[in-house]
Motif scaffolding. Structure first.
Motif, PDB file in Angstrom:
ATOM      1  N   GLU B  33      30.109  -0.351  10.529  1.00 33.14           N
ATOM      2  CA  GLU B  33      30.662  -0.317   9.164  1.00 33.14           C
ATOM      3  C   GLU B  33      29.716  -0.988   8.166  1.00 33.14           C
ATOM      4  N   ARG B  42      31.208   6.606   0.158  1.00 33.45           N
ATOM      5  CA  ARG B  42      31.514   6.553   1.594  1.00 33.45           C
ATOM      6  C   ARG B  42      31.721   7.957   2.129  1.00 33.45           C
ATOM      7  N   VAL B  46      30.952   7.721   9.654  1.00 34.33           N
ATOM      8  CA  VAL B  46      31.250   6.642  10.613  1.00 34.33           C
ATOM      9  C   VAL B  46      32.271   7.120  11.656  1.00 34.33           C
ATOM     10  N   GLU B  47      32.854   8.268  11.435  1.00 31.25           N
ATOM     11  CA  GLU B  47      33.951   8.742  12.289  1.00 31.25           C
ATOM     12  C   GLU B  47      33.491   8.906  13.737  1.00 31.25           C
ATOM     13  N   LEU B  50      32.473   5.608  15.540  1.00 32.48           N
ATOM     14  CA  LEU B  50      33.674   4.800  15.809  1.00 32.48           C
ATOM     15  C   LEU B  50      34.410   5.320  17.041  1.00 32.48           C
ATOM     16  N   ARG B  51      34.532   6.620  17.054  1.00 36.20           N
ATOM     17  CA  ARG B  51      35.231   7.233  18.188  1.00 36.20           C
ATOM     18  C   ARG B  51      34.496   6.931  19.477  1.00 36.20           C
TER      19      ARG B  51
END
Lengths: 151, 64, 657
Positions: B33, B42, B46-47, B50-51
């Motif tokens: 992040e 944004r 980042v998805e 993160l996953r």
């Protein structure tokens, strides 16, 4: 009041109060009618007369404007002032001559008073009255019908 | 890293322990992040990371 | 991070300038002195441009484009290049950032043309090569600067104009609040919370997908779909109602604020009316007074004559001679038909004839006449009393006029504070609107609660349906998906706890630090006990009696605001996740002597590197003694002797070198 004096304010024999400074746009108009500083023109005249005599200021300019006949003045105080001024100027001359001199003193006084008014926005009467105490002491020597012995 | 950054890491590690989460997961997410936060807009970039972090640490926690 | 060297080429007034600005631990201040309009602010913006490009120029009054900073004389001569280069040290490594444009020959007065392509390069000083980590595109290089050095929106707390920082003490703008959150690192955490919510949804969807795949119970699956649809719809409704409640609260706040202003205004209107009424009474008094004055002026001739009357009154009458006395007495007895003479003799015809001869033709005595006349005038007019009346009337006149003036000034002042406010109609209108906003808050609040309750019911129903499907399935895949879903939930809760813990730990620390700095800098230390920062990041000054005042109401002077703002920036700097140089243009502005001294003593503590651009009137030779022990280098910006439009930077000889 003496008999001679009575004549000045008696209706049968009239003197007119004349001035150079009357009419539209005149000092009298401005001070009495516009500024409303005196109840009537003859009140201002009387102050001018006394001031003129006090400071020995005369104006012999042509007097075309009529204020009032002396005998028509309703205010007893003003008649007293005029009578007193007549008496202190009365050196035995002709009455009419003395009255003319009074009118010259009045115009002279008005002229000087107006200068004070223009400069200060008022006549500053308290100051004039205070200052007059000393000046009268000298001036009295040139006036008539006053017993200066033992003063 | 500044003192402020150190403090955040300290808190993160403490919470990880308290919540019995696999060590390092919160820091990994936080670091990811941190890269994003300075971008003007944004995005959802980042998805995926993160996953992947979630799946990786989930498997680690199952192995324990 | 610190800056080691600044090099500028064809930037603003500078044809070329290179200044080493490296500092040590003990001596961490660089002073750069310049009179106004010589090139101080140009240098300041050069640094900002190097870091942020065009964005760095946004805060300038009127020059927002890089081409507006190209040196005109250079462009008039021919094609060339403009650039700014910073050599920096960051985490033990050295980098060089160079940014600029090529330009074409342009005549003086015309807009300077560039080739349109900004050149941005970040070099690794170890090998002199472009830094690969920063990528090839300008956007990736800028991202590197933002993430590794100081992000643009945070830079306002590092590079600032001393006179401009007052805005931090005004009600914080949204952009400022966001920048503050970013500086403190909270933004990262709140972003994380948001993104994990989204991730949670992904894992939930994954689980739901698995559940549907693995189940053969079509009817139950259909029910599940329906309930999930309802849940989605309900969540939308909740979002909408939540928004409505927030909006109604905002509206109510606005009306309350307006009402407060209007009520205050109404009080002023009432005061104005009272003063106006008092003035009317005074004007009436003045009119009466002027009538009195007019009347007294009417007798002013007597008043002016009064001293003469007093003198005359003191004179003696000449006593009458014997003949005059006898004549007067004889005349009196004849006129009054006296039977007996005053000597007692009977008056017969013979004596009467003698008496008639005694009556002289007397001349009146003017002096006596005058004196007696004056006596009667004094007795009648009482001039002394009138003089006293005149004095009082004049004093009253002055007093009344003075009071009328004072009142008129007060009315003018109130009027200037009141434009557009406080009319009688406004207050009831605003009260009405406020009341309706309150009703909306209650109504939407109730609807929101009901919607949330409904959602809970739906979710319960969903849970039951899922359980039913799960129980019929024996699948590892499904179990894994479920466990993953729960795992994400746990991680989310941990992040929320982190946020709360950070707030509870750091905010009081920040508040204390800002307070301590504020109390060091402030003039009147007995009056204040510190600064508080609320959850909206609005600062308030704490007074000795416990009362709080928003900082924008604290001190009317920009000097007082400058102190509060400096304390705040010092606090943010300390708590920032980034370290960097503090560069201040016009540090002391319009501060009084004590505040100036306090600030000067404090500046070196603000960062590992502090660069101060000042004018000689802000920091004179005596002030420099305060900074003596901390200054590493001292420069001066001067124009060239033969080219007054151009500037150069040279070492400055001062008392402290």
């Amino acid at each position: 009041m003496n008999d001679r004096m009575k004549q000045l304010t008696k209706e049968s024999q009239s003197y007119r109060i004349l001035t150079t400074f009357g009419g539209e746009d005149s000092i009298y108009n401005e001070i009495v009618k516009k500024e409303k500083l005196f109840p009537n023109m003859f009140h201002f005249f009387a102050l001018g007369l006394v001031y003129g005599i006090l400071h020995n200021k005369k104006s012999t300019k042509n007097k075309k404007n009529d204020i009032i006949r002396i005998e028509q003045i309703p205010d007893e105080n003003i008649r007293d002032v005029i009578d007193i001024c007549y008496m202190i100027l009365n050196d035995g001359r002709d009455e009419a001559e003395i009255v003319k001199e009074m009118l010259d003193y009045a115009d002279g006084g008005i002229e000087e008073l107006y200068k004070i008014f223009e400069k200060n926005g008022s006549f500053q009467l308290p100051i004039l009255i205070e200052d007059s105490k000393k000046i009268w002491l000298e001036r009295i020597k040139k006036l008539n019908n006053i017993n200066l012995e033992n003063l | 890293m500044t003192e402020a950054g150190d403090k955040i890491i300290e808190i993160i590690e403490k919470i990880e322990k308290e919540e019995k989460l696999p060590k390092g997961i919160l820091k990994a997410i936080y670091d990811e992040e941190l890269i994003q936060v300075h971008k003007d807009i944004r995005t959802n970039s980042v998805e995926k990371p993160l996953r992947e972090i979630i799946v990786k640490y989930f498997e680690m926690s199952n192995e324990d | 991070m610190k800056i080691k060297t600044i090099e500028i080429f064809n930037w603003g007034r500078y044809p070329k300038a290179t200044i080493p600005v490296d500092v040590s631990e003990d001596r961490n201040v660089i002073l750069i002195r310049a009179r106004n309009n010589i090139g101080k602010t140009t240098l300041f913006y050069a640094i900002k441009y190097a870091f942020y490009g065009k964005k760095g120029l946004e805060s300038h009054k009127n020059q927002h484009e890089p081409h507006e900073w190209i040196n005109r004389q250079a462009a008039a001569k021919g094609d060339g290049k403009m650039f700014v280069e910073l050599t920096i040290e960051h985490q033990g490594k050295e980098y060089r950032i160079q940014r600029g444009f090529k330009f074409y020959q342009t005549n003086t007065g015309e807009t300077i043309q560039t080739d349109g392509k900004e050149e941005l390069e970040i070099f690794d000083q170890e090998n002199g090569q472009p830094l690969t980590d920063a990528g090839k595109e300008n956007t990736t290089k800028q991202n590197w600067i933002n993430s590794m050095l100081i992000p643009y929106d945070v830079s306002q707390f590092f590079f600032f104009d001393g006179e401009d920082i007052k805005r931090y003490t005004d009600e914080p703008e949204e952009t400022v609040k966001k920048a503050i959150l970013r500086v403190l690192g909270i933004k990262v955490l709140t972003n994380t919370r948001e993104d994990l919510e989204h991730t949670q949804k992904l894992f939930n969807d994954l689980y739901n997908k698995k559940l549907k795949e693995k189940s053969n119970d079509e009817k139950t699956k259909e029910r599940l779909e329906q309930i999930q649809k309802k849940i989605d719809e309900q969540k939308s409704v909740i979002t909408h109602l939540d928004g409505a409640v927030k909006q109604a609260k905002q509206l109510k706040e606005n009306y309350t604020e307006q009402l407060k202003n209007n009520v205050l205004a109404q009080e002023k209107i009432n005061e104005r009316q009272r003063i106006a009424d008092a003035n009317e009474a005074l004007k009436k008094n003045l009119k009466d007074n002027e009538e009195i004055l007019k009347r007294l002026r009417g007798v002013s001739s007597i008043l002016l004559l009064e001293p003469l009357l007093r003198i005359i009154d003191k004179t003696e009458e000449n006593p009458p001679s014997k003949d005059q006395w006898e004549s007067k007495t004889a005349k009196h007895m004849i006129d009054k038909n006296f039977k007996t003479c005053v000597c007692g003799t009977h008056i017969d015809a013979e004596l009467k004839e003698k008496l008639e001869k005694k009556v002289l033709e007397l001349k009146p005595n003017p002096q006596a006449q005058l004196k007696r006349f004056v006596e009667s005038v004094i007795g009648r007019t009482l001039p002394e009393r009138k003089i006293s009346e005149l004095d009082h009337a004049i004093k009253d006149n002055i007093r009344i006029k003075g009071e009328i003036d004072t009142n008129s000034t007060a009315i003018k002042r109130i009027n200037s504070e009141l434009p557009g406010k406080g009319s009688d109609a406004m207050i009831p209108l605003l009260r009405d609107k406020e009341a309706r906003a309150e009703e909306d808050i209650i109504k939407y609040g109730r609807d929101l609660e009901r919607a949330k309750d409904q959602l809970i019911d739906f979710e319960k129903e969903e849970f039951v349906i899922k359980r039913k499907l799960e129980q019929a399935i024996d699948s590892e895949e499904l179990k894994t998906a479920e466990n993953q879903k729960e795992f994400v939930q746990k991680v989310r809760e941990a992040v929320q706890k982190t946020i709360t813990a950070y707030y509870e730990l750091r905010k009081p620390e920040l508040e204390k630090y800002v307070s301590d700095v504020f109390l060091k800098l402030v003039n009147n230390k007995k009056l204040y006990t510190g600064i508080t920062i609320d959850d909206e990041w609005e600062m308030k000054v704490k007074y000795y009696d416990g009362s709080l005042l928003p900082t924008y109401q604290y001190g009317p002077s920009s000097g007082a605001s400058q102190i509060v703002a400096t304390a705040f920036i010092a606090g943010l700097n300390k708590f920032a996740q980034k370290s960097g140089p503090v560069i201040i243009d016009t540090p002391l502005g319009r501060l009084d002597d004590i505040h100036r001294t306090n600030l000067l003593e404090y500046y070196n503590k603000m960062s590992e590197q502090v660069i101060i651009l000042y004018t000689p009137t802000e920091i004179n030779d005596n002030d420099q003694v305060i900074l003596e022990d901390y200054v590493m280098k001292h420069y001066e910006i001067l124009s060239y002797d033969d080219l007054p439009d151009l500037a150069r930077i040279i070492p400055y000889e001062s008392v402290i070198q």
